[in-house]
Design a protein around this motif. Sequence first.
Motif, PDB file in Angstrom:
ATOM      1  N   UNK A  73       6.835   7.797  16.216  1.00  6.58           N
ATOM      2  CA  UNK A  73       7.368   6.930  17.254  1.00  6.58           C
ATOM      3  C   UNK A  73       7.683   7.711  18.519  1.00  6.58           C
ATOM      4  N   UNK A  98       3.926  -1.463   3.993  1.00  2.69           N
ATOM      5  CA  UNK A  98       2.598  -1.798   4.507  1.00  2.69           C
ATOM      6  C   UNK A  98       1.811  -2.495   3.412  1.00  2.69           C
ATOM      7  N   UNK A 122       2.756  -3.187   9.381  1.00  2.00           N
ATOM      8  CA  UNK A 122       4.008  -2.658   8.863  1.00  2.00           C
ATOM      9  C   UNK A 122       5.115  -3.682   9.080  1.00  2.00           C
ATOM     10  N   UNK A 127      -0.345   6.296  14.342  1.00  2.71           N
ATOM     11  CA  UNK A 127      -0.612   6.894  13.037  1.00  2.71           C
ATOM     12  C   UNK A 127      -2.107   7.135  12.919  1.00  2.71           C
ATOM     13  N   UNK A 172       7.646   3.537   3.710  1.00  2.54           N
ATOM     14  CA  UNK A 172       8.187   4.696   4.432  1.00  2.54           C
ATOM     15  C   UNK A 172       9.665   4.489   4.699  1.00  2.54           C
ATOM     16  N   UNK A 175       7.241   9.254   2.895  1.00  2.00           N
ATOM     17  CA  UNK A 175       6.182   8.256   2.729  1.00  2.00           C
ATOM     18  C   UNK A 175       5.820   8.232   1.252  1.00  2.00           C
ATOM     19  N   UNK A 185       0.835  -1.198   0.000  1.00  4.99           N
ATOM     20  CA  UNK A 185       0.000   0.000   0.000  1.00  4.99           C
ATOM     21  C   UNK A 185       0.870   1.249   0.000  1.00  4.99           C
ATOM     22  N   UNK A 186       1.936   1.208   0.809  1.00  2.00           N
ATOM     23  CA  UNK A 186       2.911   2.291   0.771  1.00  2.00           C
ATOM     24  C   UNK A 186       4.219   1.834   1.399  1.00  2.00           C
ATOM     25  N   UNK A 237      -4.681   2.597  10.310  1.00  2.00           N
ATOM     26  CA  UNK A 237      -3.822   1.447  10.081  1.00  2.00           C
ATOM     27  C   UNK A 237      -3.246   1.441   8.670  1.00  2.00           C
ATOM     28  N   UNK A 238      -3.927   2.098   7.750  1.00  2.00           N
ATOM     29  CA  UNK A 238      -3.562   1.948   6.341  1.00  2.00           C
ATOM     30  C   UNK A 238      -2.385   2.814   5.945  1.00  2.00           C
ATOM     31  N   UNK A 239      -1.357   2.779   6.741  1.00  2.00           N
ATOM     32  CA  UNK A 239      -0.068   3.272   6.293  1.00  2.00           C
ATOM     33  C   UNK A 239       0.113   4.764   6.173  1.00  2.00           C
ATOM     34  N   UNK A 240      -0.469   5.537   7.080  1.00  2.00           N
ATOM     35  CA  UNK A 240      -0.112   6.948   7.134  1.00  2.00           C
ATOM     36  C   UNK A 240       1.247   7.096   7.799  1.00  2.00           C
ATOM     37  N   UNK A 241       1.750   8.294   7.835  1.00  2.00           N
ATOM     38  CA  UNK A 241       3.005   8.556   8.520  1.00  2.00           C
ATOM     39  C   UNK A 241       2.935   8.036   9.944  1.00  2.00           C
ATOM     40  N   UNK A 242       3.977   7.299  10.339  1.00  5.04           N
ATOM     41  CA  UNK A 242       4.035   6.715  11.676  1.00  5.04           C
ATOM     42  C   UNK A 242       4.891   7.614  12.561  1.00  5.04           C
ATOM     43  N   UNK A 296      12.310   6.368  16.042  1.00  6.60           N
ATOM     44  CA  UNK A 296      12.392   6.524  14.599  1.00  6.60           C
ATOM     45  C   UNK A 296      11.650   7.789  14.175  1.00  6.60           C
TER      46      UNK A 296
END
Lengths: 111, 113
Positions: free
Chosen positions: B104, A93, A99, B94, A34, A49, A31-32, B97-102, A44
Amino acid sequence: KQEVTQIPAALSVPEGENLVLNCSFTDSAIYNLQWFRQDPGKGLTSLLLIQSSQREQTSGRLNASLDKSSGRSTLYIAASQPGDSATYLCAVFNYGQNFVFGPGTRLSVLP
Amino acid sequence: EAQVTQNPRYLITVTGKKLTVTCSQNMNHEYMSWYRQDPGLGLRQIYYSMNVEVTDKGDVPEGYKVSRKEKRNFPLILESPSPNQTSLYFCASSLSRTGNTIYFGEGSWLTVV
């Protein structure tokens, strides 16, 4: 199950050099992707992205590209500086999964 | 300022003594997760939560518990810590769940003796 590898594991370059870090993944249905930076003993920080529909993303001296069909991404750092010294991780992802992080490339930029 | 805050940052404890590592985010994120990072094994996900009262196991959930009673908080509980849980722990969040900027947290160094 998705597997992510990064080559090289460590890299040492003199200041000012342009460099490329590599990330490979086994399942191309992502899906993407990073790219992260991790300083020793720290958390981190997300750098870039890239969505699956994109080919590249740029932020300052950083450029990340994505080739889904070949399962590869590269992080290009231009005119490297000692402050760029850190470990760089990529994470992918996939739908229905979580992830998955690569093991990282430890970069040292020498003054 | 967008932040994920973990506490404690450093802890030495003894085998079997229950402990909780707290995690809080100020971004109204739905998705939160816990990872552990070990030399040679990289980052591995322990548990994740897609929203309040919704949690699920990651890749290495054994020996851990979590709860998500409020959107901002996602504590990690070690009911009976063992030496093999000595590790560096990260909380992350984030938007979904669908992969946005994470984002930490700074990490929690845990040593179990």
